[in-house]
Design a protein around this motif. Structure first.
Motif, PDB file in Angstrom:
ATOM      1  N   HIS A  64     -17.557 -28.866 -15.182  1.00  0.00           N
ATOM      2  CA  HIS A  64     -16.785 -28.050 -14.600  1.00  0.00           C
ATOM      3  C   HIS A  64     -17.143 -26.977 -14.026  1.00  0.00           C
ATOM      4  CE1 HIS A  64     -13.641 -29.147 -17.815  1.00  0.00           C
ATOM      5  NE2 HIS A  64     -14.830 -29.033 -18.630  1.00  0.00           N
ATOM      6  N   GLN A  65     -18.505 -27.389 -13.247  1.00  0.00           N
ATOM      7  CA  GLN A  65     -19.152 -26.679 -12.152  1.00  0.00           C
ATOM      8  C   GLN A  65     -19.638 -27.520 -11.503  1.00  0.00           C
ATOM      9  OE1 GLN A  65     -21.581 -23.128 -13.941  1.00  0.00           O
ATOM     10  NE2 GLN A  65     -21.822 -24.456 -15.737  1.00  0.00           N
ATOM     11  N   THR A  82     -20.003 -23.483  -7.707  1.00  0.00           N
ATOM     12  CA  THR A  82     -18.542 -23.299  -7.957  1.00  0.00           C
ATOM     13  C   THR A  82     -18.142 -23.633  -9.307  1.00  0.00           C
ATOM     14  OG1 THR A  82     -18.166 -25.582  -7.007  1.00  0.00           O
ATOM     15  CG2 THR A  82     -17.986 -23.833  -5.395  1.00  0.00           C
ATOM     16  N   TYR A  83     -17.196 -22.852  -9.922  1.00  0.00           N
ATOM     17  CA  TYR A  83     -16.740 -23.394 -11.114  1.00  0.00           C
ATOM     18  C   TYR A  83     -15.289 -23.233 -11.240  1.00  0.00           C
ATOM     19  CZ  TYR A  83     -16.692 -18.292 -11.801  1.00  0.00           C
ATOM     20  OH  TYR A  83     -16.377 -16.887 -11.841  1.00  0.00           O
ATOM     21  N   ARG A  87     -12.251 -22.572 -17.575  1.00  0.00           N
ATOM     22  CA  ARG A  87     -13.325 -23.109 -18.568  1.00  0.00           C
ATOM     23  C   ARG A  87     -14.775 -22.525 -18.521  1.00  0.00           C
ATOM     24  NH1 ARG A  87      -9.635 -27.074 -17.349  1.00  0.00           N
ATOM     25  NH2 ARG A  87      -9.028 -28.551 -19.049  1.00  0.00           N
ATOM     26  N   VAL A  88     -14.998 -21.743 -17.530  1.00  0.00           N
ATOM     27  CA  VAL A  88     -16.251 -21.243 -17.327  1.00  0.00           C
ATOM     28  C   VAL A  88     -16.471 -19.808 -17.101  1.00  0.00           C
ATOM     29  CG1 VAL A  88     -18.600 -21.501 -16.243  1.00  0.00           C
ATOM     30  CG2 VAL A  88     -17.426 -23.410 -16.631  1.00  0.00           C
ATOM     31  N   GLY A 102     -13.994 -20.544  -8.841  1.00  0.00           N
ATOM     32  CA  GLY A 102     -14.891 -19.437  -9.062  1.00  0.00           C
ATOM     33  C   GLY A 102     -15.986 -19.851  -8.224  1.00  0.00           C
ATOM     34  N   MET A 103     -16.617 -18.713  -7.645  1.00  0.00           N
ATOM     35  CA  MET A 103     -17.852 -18.926  -6.788  1.00  0.00           C
ATOM     36  C   MET A 103     -18.890 -17.915  -6.775  1.00  0.00           C
ATOM     37  SD  MET A 103     -18.980 -17.540  -3.416  1.00  0.00           S
ATOM     38  CE  MET A 103     -17.574 -16.641  -2.446  1.00  0.00           C
TER      39      MET A 103
END
Length: 191
Positions: A64-65, A82-83, A87-88, A102-103
């Motif tokens: 997930h990343q 990045t994610y 989930r993270v 996400g970043m």
């Protein structure tokens, strides 16, 4: 991603590229960057080389990343994680939408003679990479509320603050950026 010339904040960079982070090749470079006081908001200045290598390996190995090494004109200059925010890290504080990415961005400590506008060019290239090349619906960030420099850079890239959230080790500004917001932003218009 192989970039075309990037113009942001009066900086002309010939080529900005992102490639998958290679733990064996790149962990020592990341360790040096994280040890610098300018990286304090990453909360990793105390980690030794083996701990940074293990951390990077955990990111690379997580489904997930992703981790990326960024180069400017061929020189390692920045690190991106990045994610999947569903989930993270943000699972309890963010209602993730399909396509959210996400970043985290870490730019190398400035050289003896800093390049004016380099961070703006890097930020523009990374946001464009995620929204255009990778097809993210939104980029999600969660910088420490005390990090005024990144708050200003995020605003210049079109990020909109949703709210303050409590995360491990920090109070953060949960923020999002869409392609439309980026293209209308100062960094989006100049990249």
């Amino acid at each position: 991603m192989s970039g075309a010339p990037v113009r942001a904040a009066e900086c002309v960079v010939r080529d900005v590229t992102l490639e998958p982070f290679d733990v064996d090749r790149d962990a020592a470079t990341l360790h040096a960057w994280l040890r610098d006081p300018a990286s304090a908001f990453w909360q990793m200045t105390h980690l030794d080389a083996d701990e940074v290598r293990a951390y990077a390996r955990s990111v690379v190995d997580d489904a997930h990343q992703d981790a990326w090494l960024g180069r400017v004109d061929g020189v390692p200059t920045f690190y991106v994680e990045t994610y999947d925010p569903a989930r993270v890290l943000l699972t309890d504080v963010h209602q993730a939408l399909p396509g959210d990415v996400g970043m985290h961005l870490l730019v190398a400590p400035p050289p003896a003679e800093p390049v004016h506008g380099l961070t703006s060019a890097v930020m523009a290239a990374v946001v464009r990479f995620l929204l255009v090349d990778r097809g993210a619906g939104r980029v999600v960030v969660e910088p420490d509320v005390r990090n005024e420099r990144i708050a200003a850079k995020n605003a210049a890239a079109g990020f909109r603050v949703l709210r303050r959230v409590a995360l491990p080790g920090k109070e953060a500004l949960l923020s999002v950026c869409t392609l439309d917001a980026f293209l209308l932003s100062p960094l989006g218009r100049t990249s």
